[in-house]
Structure formats: C-alpha cells, structure tokens
Design a protein around this motif. Structure first.
Motif, PDB file in Angstrom:
ATOM      1  N   PHE A 126       0.569  -1.075   0.028  1.00 45.85           N
ATOM      2  CA  PHE A 126      -0.060   0.303   0.085  1.00 45.85           C
ATOM      3  C   PHE A 126       0.567   1.585  -0.119  1.00 45.85           C
ATOM      4  CE2 PHE A 126      -3.479  -2.301   2.409  1.00 45.85           C
ATOM      5  CZ  PHE A 126      -4.574  -2.835   1.416  1.00 45.85           C
ATOM      6  N   VAL A 129       2.135   1.909  -3.802  1.00 48.75           N
ATOM      7  CA  VAL A 129       0.456   1.589  -4.847  1.00 48.75           C
ATOM      8  C   VAL A 129       0.435   2.670  -4.945  1.00 48.75           C
ATOM      9  CG1 VAL A 129      -1.710   0.874  -5.187  1.00 48.75           C
ATOM     10  CG2 VAL A 129       0.211  -0.514  -4.587  1.00 48.75           C
ATOM     11  N   ASP A 131      -2.556   5.825  -5.405  1.00 48.11           N
ATOM     12  CA  ASP A 131      -3.925   6.130  -4.550  1.00 48.11           C
ATOM     13  C   ASP A 131      -4.445   6.048  -5.848  1.00 48.11           C
ATOM     14  OD1 ASP A 131      -3.246   6.438  -2.284  1.00 48.11           O
ATOM     15  OD2 ASP A 131      -3.624   8.668  -2.234  1.00 48.11           O
ATOM     16  N   SER A 133      -5.797   4.190  -8.570  1.00 52.51           N
ATOM     17  CA  SER A 133      -5.284   2.528  -9.044  1.00 52.51           C
ATOM     18  C   SER A 133      -5.104   1.186  -9.203  1.00 52.51           C
ATOM     19  CB  SER A 133      -3.184   2.297  -9.181  1.00 52.51           C
ATOM     20  OG  SER A 133      -2.823   2.196  -8.326  1.00 52.51           O
ATOM     21  N   LYS A 167      -6.295   3.133  -2.401  1.00 57.50           N
ATOM     22  CA  LYS A 167      -5.468   2.641  -3.813  1.00 57.50           C
ATOM     23  C   LYS A 167      -6.826   2.504  -4.275  1.00 57.50           C
ATOM     24  CE  LYS A 167      -2.022   3.220  -1.357  1.00 57.50           C
ATOM     25  NZ  LYS A 167      -1.367   4.675  -1.587  1.00 57.50           N
TER      26      LYS A 167
END
Length: 238
Positions: A126, A129, A131, A133, A167
């Motif tokens: 997290f 990755v 936001d 996405s 995410k």
C-alpha cells in the motif's frame, strides 16, 4: 507477534501470523531462487526503500487495469483470475512463504504473464501503490483471528481498510469471502464506514459465489467441516 525478517529478507511492520511452515521442497526452493525476483512488482529491494517511491503500474502492466489479491493462500484463485483475464494485471500479496512457493509453481505450470507476486505484508505494498490505481481487490478466507481480543488483527479494520480504500479507484469492486459468521459481522460493520457500498439485494447475493469463482483449498476445508461460505461484494464509492 513476529519481529524477525521474512524468509525472503524483506522487512515489515508488526505482523501477526505464520511466515513459514514445513520445509520447502527442493522444487519450491528453486521457484523462490529462480522466479520470485522477476515476478516482484518492483525492483529488488523496493520494500526497503525509505522513500517508498511509487510503483509505475502503467509500465509494469502495459496500461492495463490492475487487480489485487490480499493473502492468496496456495495461489489457486489468483492464477485462475490471471489466466481467465489476460486483459488485466494482477498483484498477489502473501507473507506465508510456503504459499508463495506454491503460487510460483502454479505460475510456471499455467504460463501466465500478467501476474506479479509480493511475498510480504500488504501494508508495505500500500505504501508504494499509487492512490486510485486499483480496479478490483480480493480478500478470500482471511485469517479469522477468532478470539475477541484478536479481532483488531483482522484485515477488516481501519488500519488496513483505510489504505485499501485510497488505492482503489471510485467504482472499484472489493470482494470478501469467509466462512466465519463473526467475520461477516465485522466486515459489514467496518467496510461501509470506509467508503464502500455493499452490493446485495437479496440472500443469493451473499450465499452464491461469483460467476468467475474458483473454490480454494480453504473453502473446501470449510465445507468439509460444515461451515457456510459467505460472498460479500462491495463497491468503492466516489
């Protein structure tokens, strides 16, 4: 609580649960040695990067939608999804190294090329990755932590749900499967509070599996022991 390093060498936050079981077979050790680095979502050592440079998912998966499976167990479901959905990219996350080794063997057998493997804590993933996405996430038969004093260790708590919600894209789907009634209760209490809508209009919507479902070894064990699976589908609001 574990404070040692993961068998792959990656660091993590305070983590509860098993990281390694019985000794790996020689073939599984080969999968770890030969395949894991190439299938990681980032370059070797990205987990230790203090700057947490965001992953370039567009380059990683060629601009395809990206899905996430949190805790893939033995890997049956995530390989099935990758094989039947070549138009998407999938990241599977699992800290249990024996499960990682099993998945790597299944990837070799299936020959899928749209699947990446993070052998560690999903919270580290997290961190990198971007936001908004992810288009879909799966949480299938997570550790139930049945004792009440351990319920805060469950995934369906703000510590995990808040970053997951960030995410996911607006409109993204979040699927949860569990055979534990109290886990169902906590899921239905906590997930909507983090910006999700439960997509259920009647009992069939949580009693019957999804159309593209592949039953996992954990579900088969639950059925043998007389427990009833629940299939919960949520949509990320926004």
């Amino acid at each position: 609580m574990s404070t040692d390093k993961h068998p792959t060498g990656a660091p993590w936050r305070n983590f509860y649960g098993r990281l390694k079981g019985k000794s790996l077979r020689r073939s599984q050790e080969t999968y770890i040695d030969e395949d894991l680095a190439a299938l990681a979502p980032g370059p070797v050592g990205w987990e230790e990067n203090p700057d947490r440079t965001p992953l370039d998912l567009g380059t990683l998966f060629g601009g395809r939608d990206v899905w996430l499976e949190i805790g893939f167990g033995g890997g049956e479901h995530v390989v099935h999804q990758a094989a039947t959905n070549p138009q998407v990219g999938i990241i599977g996350c699992e800290p249990y190294i024996n499960g990682v080794a099993m998945l790597l063997g299944k990837i070799r057998q299936a020959g899928v090329e749209n699947l990446r493997v993070h052998p560690g804590d999903v919270r580290d993933l997290f961190d990198v990755v971007p936001d908004g996405s992810l288009s879909k996430a799966f949480l299938l038969y997570p550790d139930p932590w049945p004792k009440k004093r351990h319920h805060r260790r469950r995934f369906v708590t703000p510590e995990y749900l808040e970053p997951l919600a960030r995410k996911l894209k607006p409109g993204a789907e979040f699927r949860v499967a569990t055979d534990i009634p109290d886990y169902v209760r906590q899921t239905l209490e906590e997930v909507p509070g983090q910006g999700f809508t439960w997509l259920a209009e009647g009992p069939r919507d949580w009693r019957e599996p999804w159309g593209d479902w592949l039953s996992t070894r954990y579900e088969q064990k639950a059925l043998r022991e007389g427990r009833v699976p629940h299939y919960l589908t949520f949509r990320r609001d926004g």
